[in-house]
Design an enzyme around this catalytic site. Structure first.
Site, PDB file in Angstrom:
ATOM      1  N   ARG A 198       5.967  -8.188  -7.332  1.00 57.21           N
ATOM      2  CA  ARG A 198       5.333  -6.938  -6.978  1.00 57.21           C
ATOM      3  C   ARG A 198       5.655  -5.993  -7.871  1.00 57.21           C
ATOM      4  O   ARG A 198       4.567  -5.067  -8.170  1.00 57.21           O
ATOM      5  CB  ARG A 198       6.136  -6.426  -5.634  1.00 57.21           C
ATOM      6  CG  ARG A 198       5.582  -5.034  -5.000  1.00 57.21           C
ATOM      7  CD  ARG A 198       6.310  -4.856  -3.884  1.00 57.21           C
ATOM      8  NE  ARG A 198       7.711  -4.600  -3.819  1.00 57.21           N
ATOM      9  CZ  ARG A 198       8.580  -4.372  -2.959  1.00 57.21           C
ATOM     10  NH1 ARG A 198       7.981  -4.106  -1.669  1.00 57.21           N
ATOM     11  NH2 ARG A 198      10.014  -4.230  -3.221  1.00 57.21           N
ATOM     12  N   LYS A 216       4.863   0.652  -5.976  1.00 63.94           N
ATOM     13  CA  LYS A 216       6.269   1.048  -5.693  1.00 63.94           C
ATOM     14  C   LYS A 216       6.553   1.824  -6.972  1.00 63.94           C
ATOM     15  O   LYS A 216       7.250   1.260  -8.121  1.00 63.94           O
ATOM     16  CB  LYS A 216       7.300  -0.115  -5.755  1.00 63.94           C
ATOM     17  CG  LYS A 216       8.502   0.298  -5.151  1.00 63.94           C
ATOM     18  CD  LYS A 216       9.177  -0.892  -4.760  1.00 63.94           C
ATOM     19  CE  LYS A 216      10.951  -0.556  -4.308  1.00 63.94           C
ATOM     20  NZ  LYS A 216      11.022   0.453  -3.332  1.00 63.94           N
ATOM     21  N   GLU A 260       5.723   3.919   7.970  1.00 59.10           N
ATOM     22  CA  GLU A 260       6.846   3.205   7.667  1.00 59.10           C
ATOM     23  C   GLU A 260       7.884   4.307   7.758  1.00 59.10           C
ATOM     24  O   GLU A 260       7.489   5.476   7.914  1.00 59.10           O
ATOM     25  CB  GLU A 260       6.689   2.626   6.461  1.00 59.10           C
ATOM     26  CG  GLU A 260       6.592   3.559   5.295  1.00 59.10           C
ATOM     27  CD  GLU A 260       6.433   2.985   3.682  1.00 59.10           C
ATOM     28  OE1 GLU A 260       6.968   1.784   3.601  1.00 59.10           O
ATOM     29  OE2 GLU A 260       6.085   3.505   2.705  1.00 59.10           O
TER      30      GLU A 260
HETATM   31  N1  PMP Z   1       8.936   1.350   2.098  1.00 55.73           N
HETATM   32  C1  PMP Z   1       9.400   2.027   1.177  1.00 55.73           C
HETATM   33  C2  PMP Z   1       8.872   3.596   1.012  1.00 55.73           C
HETATM   34  C3  PMP Z   1      10.551   1.410   0.250  1.00 55.73           C
HETATM   35  O1  PMP Z   1      10.851   2.265  -0.593  1.00 55.73           O
HETATM   36  C4  PMP Z   1      10.875   0.243   0.566  1.00 55.73           C
HETATM   37  C5  PMP Z   1      11.926  -0.300  -0.367  1.00 55.73           C
HETATM   38  N2  PMP Z   1      13.080   0.374  -0.171  1.00 55.73           N
HETATM   39  C6  PMP Z   1      10.459  -0.514   1.540  1.00 55.73           C
HETATM   40  C7  PMP Z   1       9.450  -0.052   2.267  1.00 55.73           C
HETATM   41  C8  PMP Z   1      11.002  -2.088   1.747  1.00 55.73           C
HETATM   42  O2  PMP Z   1      10.760  -2.697   0.967  1.00 55.73           O
HETATM   43  P1  PMP Z   1      11.429  -4.097   0.430  1.00 55.73           P
HETATM   44  O3  PMP Z   1      11.646  -4.767   1.772  1.00 55.73           O
HETATM   45  O4  PMP Z   1      10.566  -4.742  -0.307  1.00 55.73           O
HETATM   46  O5  PMP Z   1      12.660  -3.574   0.123  1.00 55.73           O
END
Ligand code: PMP
Length: 289
Positions: free
Chosen positions: A50, A149, A182
């Site tokens: 990622r 990200k 989210e």
């Molecule tokens: N959404 C956002 C905005 C995030 O910053 C994160 C990570 N903290 C997630 C979802 C969850 O992703 P992951 O399971 O890969 O940590």
């Protein structure tokens, strides 16, 4: 604590990057948060993939290949002699001049911090989190892909401030159309009549690594997962709700906008998912030592 910066390790006091780094000046860069448990890095390959996708999407040349980056992460944990904790892996555009032009930043900066983290207390895993809907909407795909990200987290931070003002544990973010996207740092799921639901990536949600783990656990348990467009209606009327993230892990959400979700306590399927997730974290992953 020893921090990795561009191939060298520094004490915390001496771990510094330039004020001309575009990561600082413009939020121009990408990052990952990665967990390690019981001497193993959880889903390291997915995080590295990622990171490189995020970098490619913003035309950022990382300077290391995936194997070298993986080794740098493992070396940083080893150097700090840790077995359980959290890694913050950051790649910035590097130092340039005061203008936006990324071409004037000749070399990306890579830094890695291995540390401890506790985002939520154990009580929240037992009793669940309160979530409130934030007025701040998720960045639309047309402005900046929410798939990246990136170091530019102001959108989420503004929403987090709203959640904190409201005294809630997390903030729910909708997209421009009003569909659920989210939370400020986690993906969201509901359960209704034995089926798991989560918003599609097209809603503006990050393709969470933990989100993917839940898909795998659901497949293993023979539970259907669907990704429809969702609104707050779906959360208000859900039987159960939970959030996922590397730092948050799998955590129950029991209220939205002060309204109880289901009976207002963590649901039975959520508890099963948490148990299976915890099992996977300590038994799978890239061995560090
Ligand atoms: N959404 C956002 C905005 C995030 O910053 C994160 C990570 N903290 C997630 C979802 C969850 O992703 P992951 O399971 O890969 O940590």
């Amino acid at each position: 604590m020893k921090i990795y910066i561009d191939g060298e390790f520094y004490d915390k006091e001496n771990a510094k990057i330039s004020v001309f780094d575009h990561g600082l000046l413009y939020g121009d860069g990408v990052f990952e948060g990665i967990r390690f448990y019981n001497g193993r890095v959880f889903r390291l390959e997915e995080h590295i993939d990622r990171l490189f996708d995020s970098a490619r999407a913003i035309c950022l040349k990382v300077g290391l290949d995936k194997a070298a980056m993986t080794k740098a992460v493992l070396d940083t944990i080893r150097f700090n002699e840790l077995r359980d904790g959290y890694v913050r892996l950051v790649v910035t555009r590097g130092s340039g001049d005061l203008g936006l032009n990324p071409n004037l930043c000749p070399k990306a900066t890579v830094f890695i911090i291995a540390s401890k983290i506790t985002l939520y207390s154990e009580d929240k895993y037992v009793n669940g989190l309160d979530v409130v809907t934030c007025a701040t909407r998720r960045i639309p795909h047309g402005a900046l892909s929410p798939m990246v990200k990136s170091l530019n987290y102001l959108n989420n931070i503004m929403a987090k401030i709203e959640a904190q003002i409201a005294g809630a544990g997390e903030g729910l973010m909708l997209n421009e159309q009003g569909f659920v996207s989210e939370c400020t740092g986690d993906n969201i799921f509901t359960i209704k009549n034995g089926v798991i639901y989560t918003p599609p990536i097209s809603s503006g949600a990050l393709a969470g690594v933990t989100r993917n783990v839940v898909f795998e656990i659901a497949a293993e348990m023979g539970i259907t997962i669907q990704e429809p467009n969702m609104t707050r209606y779906d959360i208000y009327t859900a039987d159960e709700c939970f959030l996922t993230g590397t730092a948050a892990e799998v955590i129950p959400a029991v209220k939205l906008d002060t309204r109880p979700i289901g009976d207002g306590t963590p649901g039975p399927l959520t508890k099963k998912l948490i148990a299976r997730f915890r099992e996977l974290t300590v038994t799978t992953g890239e061995p560090i030592y």
